[in-house]
Design a protein around this motif. Structure first.
Motif: not given
Length: 280
Positions: A247-256
């Motif tokens: 699950v990508l969320h927060g900072a990980d999602l922004a990087t994605f």
């Protein structure tokens, strides 16, 4: 008793209902050779397709276990998730929007929906139906709208996401299936597009898919309420899957997302055409 393959022409092409020899009441729906749905009439909790299990994680987490919900399904297929919700959340009210009325009739004839399951089916275009619905109508909207193997641009824009948000409850969720090719440009744009409308967004997928190694499916979940997605619970469900996911969320999602821009109606595109060999 031996079950036979059912093949009929429908509005969207050639539909096939193929029995699964491994499960007594398991069936796969294909349209023009593209797998659309898998259903087990004996056990509607059995979800064969990986991406459907990702969407079901949202079904399981959107409200306490067993609590009835108001659900809208954009795209019907063989009604896999409506059957799942009827089994796991009895008393739920569900509306399924399916553009191909002949396909819906075929599925309902061969693979009947559960009696008193609270599932209504409406023929129509997903966007047109959403635009005509009153606000604050649903707790969960599931988007799985495909023409063949492509998600149409009409359901891929900021304007459409805003219409979805309008008909959700103040704490409602939107979960959407996105099929994509490396380097996942379409998925990144869709995450940015939902992020322009919804205050909380997460991406669920298999790690190899997220690294852009293959064609496949990405599930996006968006909440109408800020900081409300139960990310730890979604991540735990992803890890338990036979094909463990992230699950990508927060900072990980922004990087994605990495600079992908939200897309509006005038610039929206259909999802990519899959590789010719993918469904052989």
């Amino acid at each position: 008793m031996r079950r036979e393959r059912v093949v009929e022409e429908v509005a969207s092409g050639t539909a096939e209902l193929v029995p699964d020899n491994e499960r007594r009441q398991g069936w796969t729906l294909l349209v023009d050779g593209v797998p659309q749905s898998y259903v087990d009439l004996d056990d509607p909790r059995h979800l064969e397709f990986e991406y459907v299990r990702r969407l079901a994680a949202a079904v399981d987490a959107v409200a306490p276990a067993g609590t009835p919900i108001r659900a809208l399904h954009l795209g019907g297929g063989a009604f896999t998730l409506p059957r799942y919700i009827a089994a796991t959340r009895p008393g739920s009210g569900q509306l399924v929007v399916e553009r191909d009325a002949t396909l819906a009739a075929l599925v309902r004839r061969v693979l009947p929906l559960p009696r008193r399951g609270g599932v209504r089916v409406r023929e129509g275009d997903a966007r047109a139906v959403v635009e005509a619905l009153p606000e604050n109508r649903f707790d969960l909207i599931i988007g799985d709208v495909y023409a063949g193997a492509q998600m149409p641009r009409t359901v891929a824009s900021v304007e459409f996401a805003a219409e979805v948000a309008r008909v959700l409850s103040p704490t409602g969720w939107y979960a959407v299936n996105v099929a994509d090719l490396p380097p996942l440009t379409f998925s990144k744009v869709q995450a940015a597009t939902l992020g322009a409308v919804f205050p909380d967004v997460a991406v669920l997928a298999e790690p190899g898919m997220l690294r852009g190694r293959r064609y496949g499916n990405v599930a996006l979940v968006a909440s109408a309420a800020p900081a409300s997605l139960p990310v730890d619970r979604l991540a735990a469900a992803a890890r338990r899957d036979p094909f463990p996911g992230r699950v990508l969320h927060g900072a990980d999602l922004a990087t994605f997302v990495a600079g992908a821009r939200p897309v509006r109606d005038g610039a929206a595109k259909d999802s990519p055409v899959p590789p010719p060999s993918i469904f052989r």
